[in-house]
Design a protein around this motif. Structure first.
Motif, PDB file in Angstrom:
ATOM      1  N   VAL A   1      -2.846   3.930  -8.901  1.00 32.90           N
ATOM      2  CA  VAL A   1      -2.890   2.468  -8.998  1.00 32.90           C
ATOM      3  C   VAL A   1      -3.535   1.872  -7.753  1.00 32.90           C
ATOM      4  N   ASN A   2      -3.231   2.428  -6.592  1.00 31.25           N
ATOM      5  CA  ASN A   2      -3.839   1.964  -5.344  1.00 31.25           C
ATOM      6  C   ASN A   2      -5.368   2.032  -5.442  1.00 31.25           C
ATOM      7  N   HIS A   3      -5.880   3.156  -5.908  1.00 28.61           N
ATOM      8  CA  HIS A   3      -7.331   3.334  -6.050  1.00 28.61           C
ATOM      9  C   HIS A   3      -7.901   2.373  -7.087  1.00 28.61           C
TER      10      HIS A   3
ATOM     11  N   SER B   1      -2.708  -2.247   2.081  1.00 26.66           N
ATOM     12  CA  SER B   1      -1.731  -1.555   1.237  1.00 26.66           C
ATOM     13  C   SER B   1      -1.144  -0.443   2.078  1.00 26.66           C
ATOM     14  N   GLU B   2      -0.154   0.237   1.545  1.00 28.66           N
ATOM     15  CA  GLU B   2       0.462   1.318   2.301  1.00 28.66           C
ATOM     16  C   GLU B   2      -0.577   2.352   2.711  1.00 28.66           C
ATOM     17  N   GLU B   3      -1.476   2.690   1.801  1.00 21.84           N
ATOM     18  CA  GLU B   3      -2.463   3.725   2.097  1.00 21.84           C
ATOM     19  C   GLU B   3      -3.516   3.246   3.089  1.00 21.84           C
ATOM     20  N   THR B   4      -3.997   2.009   2.952  1.00 19.87           N
ATOM     21  CA  THR B   4      -4.996   1.513   3.905  1.00 19.87           C
ATOM     22  C   THR B   4      -4.369   1.326   5.277  1.00 19.87           C
ATOM     23  N   TYR B   5      -3.092   0.944   5.311  1.00 17.16           N
ATOM     24  CA  TYR B   5      -2.413   0.770   6.599  1.00 17.16           C
ATOM     25  C   TYR B   5      -2.327   2.093   7.350  1.00 17.16           C
ATOM     26  N   LYS B   6      -1.989   3.155   6.625  1.00 12.43           N
ATOM     27  CA  LYS B   6      -1.888   4.470   7.265  1.00 12.43           C
ATOM     28  C   LYS B   6      -3.233   4.946   7.794  1.00 12.43           C
ATOM     29  N   ALA B   7      -4.314   4.492   7.173  1.00 11.06           N
ATOM     30  CA  ALA B   7      -5.647   4.943   7.573  1.00 11.06           C
ATOM     31  C   ALA B   7      -6.171   4.217   8.806  1.00 11.06           C
TER      32      ALA B   7
ATOM     33  N   ASP C   1      -9.334 -14.209   7.389  1.00  8.30           N
ATOM     34  CA  ASP C   1      -8.278 -15.175   7.064  1.00  8.30           C
ATOM     35  C   ASP C   1      -7.611 -14.824   5.740  1.00  8.30           C
ATOM     36  N   TRP C   2      -8.433 -14.339   4.791  1.00  2.20           N
ATOM     37  CA  TRP C   2      -7.937 -14.022   3.457  1.00  2.20           C
ATOM     38  C   TRP C   2      -7.701 -12.514   3.349  1.00  2.20           C
ATOM     39  N   VAL C   3      -6.459 -12.113   3.067  1.00  3.63           N
ATOM     40  CA  VAL C   3      -6.106 -10.696   2.990  1.00  3.63           C
ATOM     41  C   VAL C   3      -5.308 -10.422   1.715  1.00  3.63           C
ATOM     42  N   TRP C   4      -5.783  -9.469   0.937  1.00  5.17           N
ATOM     43  CA  TRP C   4      -5.032  -8.990  -0.224  1.00  5.17           C
ATOM     44  C   TRP C   4      -3.986  -7.974   0.252  1.00  5.17           C
ATOM     45  N   ILE C   5      -2.755  -8.119  -0.220  1.00  4.23           N
ATOM     46  CA  ILE C   5      -1.673  -7.203   0.136  1.00  4.23           C
ATOM     47  C   ILE C   5      -1.151  -6.566  -1.148  1.00  4.23           C
ATOM     48  N   LEU C   6      -1.203  -5.240  -1.191  1.00  3.46           N
ATOM     49  CA  LEU C   6      -0.933  -4.500  -2.427  1.00  3.46           C
ATOM     50  C   LEU C   6       0.232  -3.532  -2.271  1.00  3.46           C
ATOM     51  N   ASP C   7       1.138  -3.568  -3.213  1.00  2.84           N
ATOM     52  CA  ASP C   7       2.142  -2.510  -3.379  1.00  2.84           C
ATOM     53  C   ASP C   7       1.934  -1.933  -4.774  1.00  2.84           C
ATOM     54  N   PRO C   8       1.274  -0.777  -4.874  1.00  5.05           N
ATOM     55  CA  PRO C   8       0.960  -0.236  -6.202  1.00  5.05           C
ATOM     56  C   PRO C   8       2.184   0.171  -7.004  1.00  5.05           C
ATOM     57  N   LEU C   9       3.274   0.533  -6.300  1.00  7.04           N
ATOM     58  CA  LEU C   9       4.495   0.939  -6.994  1.00  7.04           C
ATOM     59  C   LEU C   9       5.692   0.572  -6.129  1.00  7.04           C
ATOM     60  N   ASP C  10       6.269  -0.577  -6.403  1.00  5.46           N
ATOM     61  CA  ASP C  10       7.471  -1.033  -5.703  1.00  5.46           C
ATOM     62  C   ASP C  10       8.687  -0.453  -6.426  1.00  5.46           C
ATOM     63  N   GLY C  11       9.500   0.294  -5.691  1.00  7.94           N
ATOM     64  CA  GLY C  11      10.637   0.958  -6.323  1.00  7.94           C
ATOM     65  C   GLY C  11      10.294   2.359  -6.767  1.00  7.94           C
ATOM     66  N   THR C  12       9.634   3.105  -5.883  1.00 11.21           N
ATOM     67  CA  THR C  12       9.197   4.460  -6.245  1.00 11.21           C
ATOM     68  C   THR C  12      10.380   5.346  -6.612  1.00 11.21           C
ATOM     69  N   ARG C  13      11.488   5.210  -5.884  1.00 10.03           N
ATOM     70  CA  ARG C  13      12.662   6.034  -6.202  1.00 10.03           C
ATOM     71  C   ARG C  13      13.183   5.718  -7.601  1.00 10.03           C
TER      72      ARG C  13
ATOM     73  N   ALA D   1      12.691  -1.101   7.823  1.00  7.44           N
ATOM     74  CA  ALA D   1      12.616  -2.465   7.306  1.00  7.44           C
ATOM     75  C   ALA D   1      11.665  -2.508   6.125  1.00  7.44           C
ATOM     76  N   PRO D   2      11.840  -3.498   5.238  1.00  2.20           N
ATOM     77  CA  PRO D   2      10.851  -3.676   4.175  1.00  2.20           C
ATOM     78  C   PRO D   2       9.506  -4.039   4.783  1.00  2.20           C
ATOM     79  N   LYS D   3       8.468  -3.812   4.000  1.00  4.06           N
ATOM     80  CA  LYS D   3       7.104  -4.003   4.500  1.00  4.06           C
ATOM     81  C   LYS D   3       6.469  -5.264   3.897  1.00  4.06           C
ATOM     82  N   ASP D   4       5.340  -5.648   4.468  1.00  2.00           N
ATOM     83  CA  ASP D   4       4.608  -6.810   3.953  1.00  2.00           C
ATOM     84  C   ASP D   4       4.397  -6.713   2.448  1.00  2.00           C
TER      85      ASP D   4
END
Length: 300
Positions: free
Chosen positions: A62-64, A83-89, A99-111, A231-234
């Motif tokens: 989904v991230n891709h 997103s989590e993956e771009t942040y790690k990179a 100024d404009w930033v898209w923030i993505l969580d492809p799967l909230d509640g993975t567990r 903590a929870p993330k953006d």
């Protein structure tokens, strides 16, 4: 909010976001059910345990899918993508310069996704200078997509294309409010806070998106987050926040301060309160007092 964002009409961006939410839901549901690909091989979750929780092939797919479609449609000059993956990179933790930033969580509640509770979600938010301006939250198993843009209200769309406006409940006495909480991810300090609030009823739902959906659907009125060792993330909070506030609710730190996104630190530390708004300040005050007393007792 302006009628256009960087030469893109708001309606156009909302349409794109809703389409991506339904597309992401289709991918997630396919992995959730272990459907077979064209070559007859079943989709494999390929779960990997990470420091901040598990990551699956569904997260990555989904991230891709979403980032590729956004970048193809909008480019990378005006818009940043977090997103989590771009942040790690990233080489180091720093805000995106746009100024404009898209923030993505492809799967909230993975567990919850792995445990097959059905209570997982998809989040996508467009922020401006650290605040959400246009967001979508999808609950794939309920086949519902929630969406909002700043100043234009919040809505829910069902699989048949029906769209309805959202409004939080009118309950205005603390003892009558229902708190929506996680079944897990609760330490002793947080359990003490939950038990000390005047709200009598509890509703247990996985994923932050699912919890905020419960509030805007009128099944609950209050959600709290309290950081501990982590903590929870953006990407957990940005999309649900605007859905709630545009439906008439409030979402702040216990101090009453607004959340800020794309600061360089993706962690949302401290206590966060989301509610239908009618007892928000009262509950924030109670939460601060309860935690202060608890921490003082723990130190003595």
């Amino acid at each position: 909010m302006p009628g256009a964002i960087a030469n893109h009409p708001v309606t156009e961006l909302l349409t794109l976001s809703r389409q991506l939410a339904w597309g992401a839901s289709k991918i997630l549901r396919a992995y959730y059910r272990g459907e077979t690909e064209q070559d007859g091989v079943a989709l494999d979750l390929d779960v990997k345990e990470k420091k901040d929780g598990p990551v699956t092939a569904a997260d990555l797919a989904v991230n891709h899918y979403v980032l590729q479609h956004l970048k193809d449609a909008l480019g990378e000059e005006t818009f940043g993508y977090l997103s989590e993956e771009t942040y790690k990179a990233q080489a180091d933790a720093k805000p995106f310069p746009q100024d404009w930033v898209w923030i993505l969580d492809p799967l909230d509640g993975t567990r919850d996704f792995i445990d097959q509770t059905g209570e997982y979600a998809f989040h996508l938010a467009l922020t401006y200078q650290g605040r959400p301006m246009l967001t979508v939250v999808a609950c794939p198993e309920a086949e519902r997509v929630y969406f909002a843009s700043k100043g234009n209200g919040a809505f829910v769309e069902t699989a048949d294309g029906n769209v309805q406006p959202l409004t939080v409940s009118a309950s205005d006495r603390p003892e009558d409010l229902t708190i929506v909480a996680s079944r897990t991810h609760r330490d002793e300090r947080f359990n003490h806070l939950l038990a000390s609030l005047p709200c009598k009823d509890k509703l247990y739902v996985g994923s932050v998106g699912g919890k905020i959906a419960a509030i805007v659907d009128g099944r609950a009125e209050v959600y709290l987050s309290l950081s501990g060792k982590s903590a929870p993330k953006d990407w957990d909070m940005a999309a649900p926040e605007l859905i709630l506030t545009e439906a008439g609710g409030q979402f702040t730190h216990f101090s009453g301060e607004p959340l800020q996104y794309n600061t360089g630190d993706v962690n949302q530390w401290g206590g966060l309160m989301a509610s239908n708004g009618h007892c928000h300040n009262t509950l924030c005050t109670i939460a601060n007092d309860v935690l202060a007393a608890y921490d003082q007792a723990a130190q003595s």
